[in-house]
Scaffold this motif. Structure first.
Motif, PDB file in Angstrom:
ATOM      1  N   LYS A 188     -26.260  11.843 -14.864  1.00 17.85           N
ATOM      2  CA  LYS A 188     -27.121  12.905 -14.324  1.00 17.85           C
ATOM      3  C   LYS A 188     -28.198  12.315 -13.416  1.00 17.85           C
ATOM      4  O   LYS A 188     -28.486  11.120 -13.463  1.00 17.85           O
ATOM      5  N   GLU A 189     -28.780  13.181 -12.619  1.00 20.13           N
ATOM      6  CA  GLU A 189     -29.864  12.745 -11.744  1.00 20.13           C
ATOM      7  C   GLU A 189     -31.155  12.584 -12.546  1.00 20.13           C
ATOM      8  O   GLU A 189     -31.332  13.191 -13.600  1.00 20.13           O
ATOM      9  N   ARG A 190     -32.037  11.772 -12.001  1.00 21.43           N
ATOM     10  CA  ARG A 190     -33.340  11.611 -12.620  1.00 21.43           C
ATOM     11  C   ARG A 190     -34.093  12.929 -12.548  1.00 21.43           C
ATOM     12  O   ARG A 190     -34.081  13.602 -11.510  1.00 21.43           O
ATOM     13  N   GLU A 191     -34.761  13.305 -13.625  1.00 23.32           N
ATOM     14  CA  GLU A 191     -35.471  14.572 -13.644  1.00 23.32           C
ATOM     15  C   GLU A 191     -36.906  14.384 -14.129  1.00 23.32           C
ATOM     16  O   GLU A 191     -37.214  13.491 -14.911  1.00 23.32           O
ATOM     17  N   PHE A 192     -37.744  15.272 -13.654  1.00 23.35           N
ATOM     18  CA  PHE A 192     -39.159  15.260 -13.996  1.00 23.35           C
ATOM     19  C   PHE A 192     -39.363  15.714 -15.430  1.00 23.35           C
ATOM     20  O   PHE A 192     -38.721  16.653 -15.894  1.00 23.35           O
ATOM     21  N   VAL A 193     -40.300  15.048 -16.108  1.00 20.08           N
ATOM     22  CA  VAL A 193     -40.646  15.431 -17.477  1.00 20.08           C
ATOM     23  C   VAL A 193     -42.091  15.930 -17.551  1.00 20.08           C
ATOM     24  O   VAL A 193     -42.355  17.020 -18.039  1.00 20.08           O
ATOM     25  N   ALA A 194     -43.023  15.119 -17.062  1.00 21.88           N
ATOM     26  CA  ALA A 194     -44.437  15.490 -17.161  1.00 21.88           C
ATOM     27  C   ALA A 194     -45.249  14.636 -16.208  1.00 21.88           C
ATOM     28  O   ALA A 194     -44.831  13.542 -15.825  1.00 21.88           O
ATOM     29  N   ALA A 195     -46.436  15.143 -15.856  1.00 17.93           N
ATOM     30  CA  ALA A 195     -47.350  14.395 -14.995  1.00 17.93           C
ATOM     31  C   ALA A 195     -48.778  14.673 -15.421  1.00 17.93           C
ATOM     32  O   ALA A 195     -49.066  15.711 -16.040  1.00 17.93           O
ATOM     33  N   ILE A 196     -49.658  13.753 -15.060  1.00 19.23           N
ATOM     34  CA  ILE A 196     -51.062  13.880 -15.450  1.00 19.23           C
ATOM     35  C   ILE A 196     -51.939  13.370 -14.317  1.00 19.23           C
ATOM     36  O   ILE A 196     -51.603  12.392 -13.639  1.00 19.23           O
ATOM     37  N   SER A 197     -53.046  14.056 -14.098  1.00 25.83           N
ATOM     38  CA  SER A 197     -53.956  13.665 -13.035  1.00 25.83           C
ATOM     39  C   SER A 197     -54.670  12.359 -13.368  1.00 25.83           C
ATOM     40  O   SER A 197     -54.634  11.889 -14.499  1.00 25.83           O
ATOM     41  N   TRP A 198     -55.352  11.802 -12.376  1.00 26.62           N
ATOM     42  CA  TRP A 198     -55.988  10.503 -12.588  1.00 26.62           C
ATOM     43  C   TRP A 198     -57.096  10.570 -13.624  1.00 26.62           C
ATOM     44  O   TRP A 198     -57.375   9.580 -14.299  1.00 26.62           O
ATOM     45  N   THR A 199     -57.709  11.710 -13.788  1.00 30.84           N
ATOM     46  CA  THR A 199     -58.747  11.835 -14.807  1.00 30.84           C
ATOM     47  C   THR A 199     -58.167  12.194 -16.169  1.00 30.84           C
ATOM     48  O   THR A 199     -58.841  12.054 -17.189  1.00 30.84           O
ATOM     49  N   THR A 202     -52.646  18.448 -16.526  1.00 35.61           N
ATOM     50  CA  THR A 202     -51.294  18.012 -16.858  1.00 35.61           C
ATOM     51  C   THR A 202     -50.285  19.053 -16.407  1.00 35.61           C
ATOM     52  O   THR A 202     -50.630  20.229 -16.200  1.00 35.61           O
ATOM     53  N   TYR A 203     -49.068  18.615 -16.259  1.00 31.10           N
ATOM     54  CA  TYR A 203     -47.988  19.481 -15.798  1.00 31.10           C
ATOM     55  C   TYR A 203     -46.731  19.027 -16.515  1.00 31.10           C
ATOM     56  O   TYR A 203     -46.347  17.863 -16.435  1.00 31.10           O
ATOM     57  N   HIS A 204     -46.111  19.933 -17.234  1.00 34.00           N
ATOM     58  CA  HIS A 204     -44.897  19.618 -17.980  1.00 34.00           C
ATOM     59  C   HIS A 204     -43.738  20.450 -17.472  1.00 34.00           C
ATOM     60  O   HIS A 204     -43.911  21.620 -17.114  1.00 34.00           O
ATOM     61  N   ALA A 205     -42.573  19.871 -17.476  1.00 36.10           N
ATOM     62  CA  ALA A 205     -41.379  20.627 -17.141  1.00 36.10           C
ATOM     63  C   ALA A 205     -41.234  21.785 -18.124  1.00 36.10           C
ATOM     64  O   ALA A 205     -41.540  21.640 -19.316  1.00 36.10           O
ATOM     65  N   ASP A 206     -40.772  22.908 -17.639  1.00 34.57           N
ATOM     66  CA  ASP A 206     -40.690  24.105 -18.477  1.00 34.57           C
ATOM     67  C   ASP A 206     -39.879  23.870 -19.751  1.00 34.57           C
ATOM     68  O   ASP A 206     -40.230  24.367 -20.823  1.00 34.57           O
ATOM     69  N   SER A 207     -38.820  23.117 -19.624  1.00 35.12           N
ATOM     70  CA  SER A 207     -37.934  22.929 -20.771  1.00 35.12           C
ATOM     71  C   SER A 207     -38.551  22.050 -21.851  1.00 35.12           C
ATOM     72  O   SER A 207     -38.069  22.046 -22.986  1.00 35.12           O
ATOM     73  N   GLU A 208     -39.619  21.327 -21.527  1.00 36.20           N
ATOM     74  CA  GLU A 208     -40.218  20.422 -22.502  1.00 36.20           C
ATOM     75  C   GLU A 208     -41.669  20.758 -22.853  1.00 36.20           C
ATOM     76  O   GLU A 208     -42.256  20.120 -23.724  1.00 36.20           O
ATOM     77  N   ASN A 227     -41.939  15.585 -29.515  1.00 36.18           N
ATOM     78  CA  ASN A 227     -41.685  16.162 -30.824  1.00 36.18           C
ATOM     79  C   ASN A 227     -40.432  17.027 -30.788  1.00 36.18           C
ATOM     80  O   ASN A 227     -39.960  17.416 -29.716  1.00 36.18           O
ATOM     81  N   SER A 228     -39.915  17.325 -31.960  1.00 35.35           N
ATOM     82  CA  SER A 228     -38.731  18.191 -32.088  1.00 35.35           C
ATOM     83  C   SER A 228     -37.624  17.748 -31.140  1.00 35.35           C
ATOM     84  O   SER A 228     -37.055  18.556 -30.403  1.00 35.35           O
ATOM     85  N   LEU A 229     -37.336  16.490 -31.169  1.00 31.49           N
ATOM     86  CA  LEU A 229     -36.361  15.938 -30.231  1.00 31.49           C
ATOM     87  C   LEU A 229     -34.965  16.492 -30.470  1.00 31.49           C
ATOM     88  O   LEU A 229     -34.577  16.787 -31.615  1.00 31.49           O
ATOM     89  N   LYS A 230     -34.234  16.634 -29.370  1.00 31.07           N
ATOM     90  CA  LYS A 230     -32.882  17.179 -29.387  1.00 31.07           C
ATOM     91  C   LYS A 230     -31.927  16.130 -28.802  1.00 31.07           C
ATOM     92  O   LYS A 230     -32.347  15.282 -28.008  1.00 31.07           O
ATOM     93  N   PRO A 231     -30.656  16.212 -29.160  1.00 33.15           N
ATOM     94  CA  PRO A 231     -29.692  15.259 -28.577  1.00 33.15           C
ATOM     95  C   PRO A 231     -29.702  15.265 -27.052  1.00 33.15           C
ATOM     96  O   PRO A 231     -29.497  14.218 -26.434  1.00 33.15           O
ATOM     97  N   GLU A 232     -29.970  16.410 -26.450  1.00 32.80           N
ATOM     98  CA  GLU A 232     -30.001  16.483 -24.986  1.00 32.80           C
ATOM     99  C   GLU A 232     -31.218  15.791 -24.374  1.00 32.80           C
ATOM    100  O   GLU A 232     -31.309  15.670 -23.149  1.00 32.80           O
ATOM    101  N   ASP A 233     -32.139  15.333 -25.203  1.00 31.88           N
ATOM    102  CA  ASP A 233     -33.266  14.537 -24.707  1.00 31.88           C
ATOM    103  C   ASP A 233     -32.880  13.070 -24.529  1.00 31.88           C
ATOM    104  O   ASP A 233     -33.673  12.275 -24.013  1.00 31.88           O
ATOM    105  N   THR A 234     -31.686  12.717 -24.952  1.00 27.21           N
ATOM    106  CA  THR A 234     -31.223  11.340 -24.807  1.00 27.21           C
ATOM    107  C   THR A 234     -31.176  10.946 -23.338  1.00 27.21           C
ATOM    108  O   THR A 234     -30.547  11.622 -22.517  1.00 27.21           O
ATOM    109  N   ALA A 235     -31.879   9.874 -23.007  1.00 26.84           N
ATOM    110  CA  ALA A 235     -31.987   9.432 -21.621  1.00 26.84           C
ATOM    111  C   ALA A 235     -32.797   8.142 -21.576  1.00 26.84           C
ATOM    112  O   ALA A 235     -33.403   7.743 -22.578  1.00 26.84           O
ATOM    113  N   VAL A 236     -32.810   7.542 -20.417  1.00 25.97           N
ATOM    114  CA  VAL A 236     -33.773   6.481 -20.136  1.00 25.97           C
ATOM    115  C   VAL A 236     -35.018   7.151 -19.560  1.00 25.97           C
ATOM    116  O   VAL A 236     -34.914   7.950 -18.619  1.00 25.97           O
ATOM    117  N   TYR A 237     -36.160   6.839 -20.139  1.00 27.19           N
ATOM    118  CA  TYR A 237     -37.412   7.445 -19.723  1.00 27.19           C
ATOM    119  C   TYR A 237     -38.208   6.438 -18.896  1.00 27.19           C
ATOM    120  O   TYR A 237     -38.397   5.280 -19.313  1.00 27.19           O
TER     121      TYR A 237
END
Length: 124
Positions: free
Chosen positions: A43-54, A58-64, A84-94
């Motif tokens: 699969k392609e690399r996908e966004f999970v979350a981001a955080i500002s410099w301060t 924060t910004y999280h992907a809707d699915s997570e 938390n509440s990890l699912k098999p579909e969370d399996t990936a390189v982070y």
């Protein structure tokens, strides 16, 4: 030389939790927005979350967004991803990444520096 080093990955059962860490060096960490991305096999690399410099925004992907939380400690030059509440579909390189523009973004091309990744495997 900029280095981003992820840790905290591993094998966990479905429903379990992991906390990923990303230690940064060689850059003024507090000036960078940071992000987490993941890539599952085939699969392609996908966004999970981001955080500002301060850390104030924060910004999280809707699915997570109800399960994952990004945070940072500028005194330790470290960004975290609590999963938390990890699912098999969370399996990936982070991967963690640093955004030189200092803006929150879900677009990978906005991130200048990348870590090598940490494997997360969730068993059913």
């Amino acid at each position: 030389q900029v280095q981003l080093v992820e840790s905290g990955g591993g094998l966990v059962q479905a429903g379990g939790s992991l906390r990923l860490s990303c230690a940064a060096s060689g850059l003024t960490f507090s000036s960078y927005a940071m992000g987490w991305f993941r890539q599952a096999p085939g699969k392609e690399r996908e966004f999970v979350a981001a955080i500002s410099w301060t850390g104030g925004t924060t910004y999280h992907a809707d699915s997570e967004k109800d399960r994952f939380t990004i945070s940072r400690d500028n005194a330790k030059n470290t960004v975290y991803l609590q999963m938390n509440s990890l699912k098999p579909e969370d399996t990936a390189v982070y991967y963690c990444a640093a955004n030189a523009a200092g803006i929150i973004s879900k677009l990978s091309y906005n991130y200048r520096y990348w870590g090598q990744g940490t494997q997360v495997t969730v068993s059913s």
